[in-house]
Write a protein that holds these residues in place. Structure first.
Motif, PDB file in Angstrom:
ATOM      1  N   SER A 102      47.784  49.470 -10.508  1.00  0.00           N
ATOM      2  CA  SER A 102      47.452  48.079 -10.832  1.00  0.00           C
ATOM      3  C   SER A 102      47.849  47.724 -12.261  1.00  0.00           C
ATOM      4  O   SER A 102      48.045  46.544 -12.588  1.00  0.00           O
ATOM      5  N   LEU A 135      29.833  50.744 -11.958  1.00  0.00           N
ATOM      6  CA  LEU A 135      30.422  50.209 -13.198  1.00  0.00           C
ATOM      7  C   LEU A 135      29.347  50.021 -14.273  1.00  0.00           C
ATOM      8  O   LEU A 135      29.530  50.415 -15.433  1.00  0.00           O
ATOM      9  N   PRO A 157      32.930  31.284  -9.064  1.00  0.00           N
ATOM     10  CA  PRO A 157      34.125  30.428  -8.973  1.00  0.00           C
ATOM     11  C   PRO A 157      34.687  30.440  -7.544  1.00  0.00           C
ATOM     12  O   PRO A 157      34.070  31.014  -6.655  1.00  0.00           O
ATOM     13  N   GLY A 181      40.094  37.915 -11.470  1.00  0.00           N
ATOM     14  CA  GLY A 181      40.301  38.278 -12.877  1.00  0.00           C
ATOM     15  C   GLY A 181      41.619  37.731 -13.396  1.00  0.00           C
ATOM     16  O   GLY A 181      41.704  37.173 -14.492  1.00  0.00           O
ATOM     17  N   ASN A 211      41.066  49.533 -11.713  1.00  0.00           N
ATOM     18  CA  ASN A 211      40.614  50.816 -11.163  1.00  0.00           C
ATOM     19  C   ASN A 211      41.777  51.793 -10.975  1.00  0.00           C
ATOM     20  O   ASN A 211      41.683  52.966 -11.321  1.00  0.00           O
ATOM     21  N   GLY A 231      38.183  44.423 -14.230  1.00  0.00           N
ATOM     22  CA  GLY A 231      38.553  44.112 -12.847  1.00  0.00           C
ATOM     23  C   GLY A 231      39.545  42.974 -12.797  1.00  0.00           C
ATOM     24  O   GLY A 231      39.191  41.844 -12.457  1.00  0.00           O
ATOM     25  N   VAL A 232      40.799  43.284 -13.194  1.00  0.00           N
ATOM     26  CA  VAL A 232      41.822  42.230 -13.151  1.00  0.00           C
ATOM     27  C   VAL A 232      42.460  42.227 -11.761  1.00  0.00           C
ATOM     28  O   VAL A 232      43.572  42.707 -11.551  1.00  0.00           O
ATOM     29  N   GLY A 233      41.700  41.702 -10.794  1.00  0.00           N
ATOM     30  CA  GLY A 233      42.197  41.524  -9.430  1.00  0.00           C
ATOM     31  C   GLY A 233      42.576  40.062  -9.258  1.00  0.00           C
ATOM     32  O   GLY A 233      43.004  39.406 -10.211  1.00  0.00           O
ATOM     33  N   ASN A 251      37.341  51.476 -19.188  1.00  0.00           N
ATOM     34  CA  ASN A 251      36.286  50.462 -19.361  1.00  0.00           C
ATOM     35  C   ASN A 251      35.502  50.659 -20.657  1.00  0.00           C
ATOM     36  O   ASN A 251      35.049  49.682 -21.268  1.00  0.00           O
ATOM     37  N   ASN A 308      31.096  47.621  -6.232  1.00  0.00           N
ATOM     38  CA  ASN A 308      31.472  48.473  -7.373  1.00  0.00           C
ATOM     39  C   ASN A 308      30.588  48.230  -8.591  1.00  0.00           C
ATOM     40  O   ASN A 308      30.733  48.916  -9.616  1.00  0.00           O
ATOM     41  N   ALA A 337      34.645  41.300 -13.065  1.00  0.00           N
ATOM     42  CA  ALA A 337      35.208  40.719 -11.831  1.00  0.00           C
ATOM     43  C   ALA A 337      35.591  41.813 -10.844  1.00  0.00           C
ATOM     44  O   ALA A 337      36.666  41.785 -10.249  1.00  0.00           O
ATOM     45  N   VAL A 338      34.711  42.813 -10.704  1.00  0.00           N
ATOM     46  CA  VAL A 338      34.921  43.847  -9.683  1.00  0.00           C
ATOM     47  C   VAL A 338      34.163  43.430  -8.424  1.00  0.00           C
ATOM     48  O   VAL A 338      33.334  42.507  -8.459  1.00  0.00           O
ATOM     49  N   LYS A 339      34.421  44.094  -7.318  1.00  0.00           N
ATOM     50  CA  LYS A 339      33.733  43.771  -6.063  1.00  0.00           C
ATOM     51  C   LYS A 339      32.237  44.085  -6.197  1.00  0.00           C
ATOM     52  O   LYS A 339      31.865  45.018  -6.920  1.00  0.00           O
ATOM     53  N   VAL A 394      31.044  37.631 -12.099  1.00  0.00           N
ATOM     54  CA  VAL A 394      31.425  36.700 -11.024  1.00  0.00           C
ATOM     55  C   VAL A 394      31.188  37.331  -9.653  1.00  0.00           C
ATOM     56  O   VAL A 394      31.595  36.783  -8.632  1.00  0.00           O
TER      57      VAL A 394
HETATM   58  N1  NAP Z   1      38.327  35.927  -4.736  1.00  0.00           N
HETATM   59  C1  NAP Z   1      37.447  34.938  -4.704  1.00  0.00           C
HETATM   60  O1  NAP Z   1      37.650  33.860  -4.137  1.00  0.00           O
HETATM   61  C2  NAP Z   1      36.117  35.078  -5.378  1.00  0.00           C
HETATM   62  C3  NAP Z   1      35.325  33.937  -5.567  1.00  0.00           C
HETATM   63  C4  NAP Z   1      34.118  34.079  -6.235  1.00  0.00           C
HETATM   64  C5  NAP Z   1      33.697  35.323  -6.662  1.00  0.00           C
HETATM   65  N2  NAP Z   1      34.474  36.401  -6.422  1.00  0.00           N
HETATM   66  C6  NAP Z   1      34.004  37.695  -6.886  1.00  0.00           C
HETATM   67  O2  NAP Z   1      34.957  38.197  -7.811  1.00  0.00           O
HETATM   68  C7  NAP Z   1      34.973  39.596  -7.740  1.00  0.00           C
HETATM   69  C8  NAP Z   1      36.423  40.045  -7.620  1.00  0.00           C
HETATM   70  O3  NAP Z   1      36.975  39.519  -6.438  1.00  0.00           O
HETATM   71  P1  NAP Z   1      38.545  39.563  -6.190  1.00  0.00           P
HETATM   72  O4  NAP Z   1      38.802  38.753  -4.980  1.00  0.00           O
HETATM   73  O5  NAP Z   1      39.263  39.252  -7.447  1.00  0.00           O
HETATM   74  O6  NAP Z   1      38.721  41.133  -5.832  1.00  0.00           O
HETATM   75  P2  NAP Z   1      39.959  42.074  -6.101  1.00  0.00           P
HETATM   76  O7  NAP Z   1      41.217  41.307  -6.041  1.00  0.00           O
HETATM   77  O8  NAP Z   1      39.779  43.251  -5.210  1.00  0.00           O
HETATM   78  O9  NAP Z   1      39.747  42.545  -7.615  1.00  0.00           O
HETATM   79  C9  NAP Z   1      38.801  43.495  -8.000  1.00  0.00           C
HETATM   80  C10 NAP Z   1      39.375  44.219  -9.181  1.00  0.00           C
HETATM   81  O10 NAP Z   1      38.392  45.118  -9.680  1.00  0.00           O
HETATM   82  C11 NAP Z   1      39.063  46.292 -10.100  1.00  0.00           C
HETATM   83  N3  NAP Z   1      38.084  47.358 -10.187  1.00  0.00           N
HETATM   84  C12 NAP Z   1      37.358  47.959  -9.204  1.00  0.00           C
HETATM   85  N4  NAP Z   1      36.545  48.888  -9.700  1.00  0.00           N
HETATM   86  C13 NAP Z   1      36.768  48.896 -11.049  1.00  0.00           C
HETATM   87  C14 NAP Z   1      36.244  49.649 -12.112  1.00  0.00           C
HETATM   88  N5  NAP Z   1      35.313  50.576 -11.921  1.00  0.00           N
HETATM   89  N6  NAP Z   1      36.695  49.410 -13.359  1.00  0.00           N
HETATM   90  C15 NAP Z   1      37.650  48.466 -13.592  1.00  0.00           C
HETATM   91  N7  NAP Z   1      38.184  47.711 -12.617  1.00  0.00           N
HETATM   92  C16 NAP Z   1      37.747  47.923 -11.359  1.00  0.00           C
HETATM   93  C17 NAP Z   1      40.130  46.502  -9.068  1.00  0.00           C
HETATM   94  O11 NAP Z   1      41.123  47.351  -9.587  1.00  0.00           O
HETATM   95  P3  NAP Z   1      42.404  47.790  -8.712  1.00  0.00           P
HETATM   96  O12 NAP Z   1      43.258  46.554  -8.642  1.00  0.00           O
HETATM   97  O13 NAP Z   1      43.035  48.859  -9.495  1.00  0.00           O
HETATM   98  O14 NAP Z   1      41.862  48.224  -7.383  1.00  0.00           O
HETATM   99  C18 NAP Z   1      40.608  45.069  -8.859  1.00  0.00           C
HETATM  100  O15 NAP Z   1      41.635  44.755  -9.759  1.00  0.00           O
HETATM  101  C19 NAP Z   1      34.098  39.992  -6.559  1.00  0.00           C
HETATM  102  O16 NAP Z   1      32.860  40.461  -7.019  1.00  0.00           O
HETATM  103  C20 NAP Z   1      33.908  38.716  -5.789  1.00  0.00           C
HETATM  104  O17 NAP Z   1      32.611  38.663  -5.182  1.00  0.00           O
HETATM  105  C21 NAP Z   1      35.686  36.316  -5.813  1.00  0.00           C
END
Ligand code: NAP
Length: 271
Positions: free
Chosen positions: A43, A81, A122, A16, A39, A11-13, A59, A77, A72-74, A98
């Motif tokens: 991406s 996963l 984080p 990540g 996903n 999950g390199v969002g 994966n 998900n 680091a997926v939602k 995370v």
């Molecule tokens: N952002 C924050 O401030 C924050 C803080 C603390 C914790 N978190 C946690 O961190 C996690 C990610 O948050 P984010 O903001 O980085 O979300 P995001 O930007 O939507 O990133 C999620 C990533 O997961 C990928 N993904 C989804 N399903 C997948 C699968 N089955 N296999 C591989 N990759 C997959 C997505 O791929 P695609 O890009 O291809 O869709 C996307 O790159 C969440 O669980 C959130 O609760 C986030």
């Protein structure tokens, strides 16, 4: 810090990416020791443009190759996963999640093999290495697991270990926290505009003041109330401003905001 174990980021969002950037900044040679997955096909290009690391939608390949799995997926998900990677998880791997609201037990229950699990929370300032990450661990984690997790999140800011029951509170305070503080910065800047200061300068004054005040709290280790008293001259202007804040119930509003967000954090996933 040199990372010798192979790290996979599932999950390199947004988050990540921030973690990978922090790791590379700390130890450039890690690019040979880190792989990622996403996903969507689109991406892959996005990640390739940022990092010289292997990135795919595979994966299973990632899990098979890596010792440390940063998930680091939602939260929504996580279930599918974990089902997908479960057959490839071995005892020797370290899982670091995370995902907000997802408990260690939620992950352990979906994996057949008992494995070390770290849950970390984080926040977005990780992007500029000013993050705050709270970490908790499953009972079977050893000192090496804890040290590794700590070193990983130290690459993107400050870290603290907490008991898992506090994680929803942490989520509401430091993970959601930047949003509350942006509202405060924006509001202070609006006040500057109201008083004739340009928006750019007002925003600079407000944001740098927040940064400076936060640094005073961290560096002096003094109680914030003591630092507030140092700014508040008897019969000066600050006390008038503070009286307005008290009348507007700023304190109780912030407390209630964090408490409400913590209740919601518990509900994100049905643990
Ligand atoms: N952002 C924050 O401030 C924050 C803080 C603390 C914790 N978190 C946690 O961190 C996690 C990610 O948050 P984010 O903001 O980085 O979300 P995001 O930007 O939507 O990133 C999620 C990533 O997961 C990928 N993904 C989804 N399903 C997948 C699968 N089955 N296999 C591989 N990759 C997959 C997505 O791929 P695609 O890009 O291809 O869709 C996307 O790159 C969440 O669980 C959130 O609760 C986030």
């Amino acid at each position: 810090m040199k990372f010798t174990k192979k790290i996979g980021v599932i999950g390199v969002g947004k988050l990540g990416e921030a973690i990978i950037a922090g790791l590379i900044k700390t130890d450039n040679s890690i690019v040979n020791n880190i792989i990622g997955s996403v996903n969507h096909l689109e991406s892959i290009e996005r990640v390739k443009n940022k990092f010289a690391i292997p990135i795919s939608q595979n994966n299973i390949n990632l899990v098979s190759q890596c010792d440390i799995l940063i998930i680091a997926v939602k939260p929504q998900n996580m279930d599918s996963l974990l089902k997908e990677i479960n057959p490839y998880i071995t005892k020797a791997k370290l899982i670091i999640s995370v995902a907000a609201s997802v408990t260690i037990n939620y992950i352990a229950q979906r994996l057949e093999v008992p494995v070390s699990i770290i849950r970390a929370m984080p926040n977005t300032p990780c992007v500029i290495n000013q993050g705050m990450t709270a970490i908790c661990a499953s009972a079977n984690c050893n000192q090496e697991d804890l040290t590794l997790a700590n070193e990983i999140f130290k690459c993107v800011g400050e870290t603290v270990f907490v008991d898992e029951y506090l994680m929803d509170g942490v989520t509401a305070l430091s993970a959601s926290g930047p949003a509350y503080l942006y509202v405060i910065i924006e509001s202070l800047a609006e006040a500057g505009v109201k008083l004739g200061i340009s928006r750019d300068i007002s925003t600079l004054l407000a944001a740098q003041t927040m940064l400076g005040a936060a640094s005073m709290v961290l560096n002096s280790k003094s109680h914030p109330a003591l630092l507030k008293d140092m700014v508040t001259t008897p019969a000066g202007c600050t006390i008038d401003g503070l009286m307005e804040l008290e009348e507007g119930k700023l304190r109780v509003t912030l407390i209630k905001a964090v408490v409400k967000a913590a209740i919601r954090a518990k509900e994100l996933v049905n643990n």
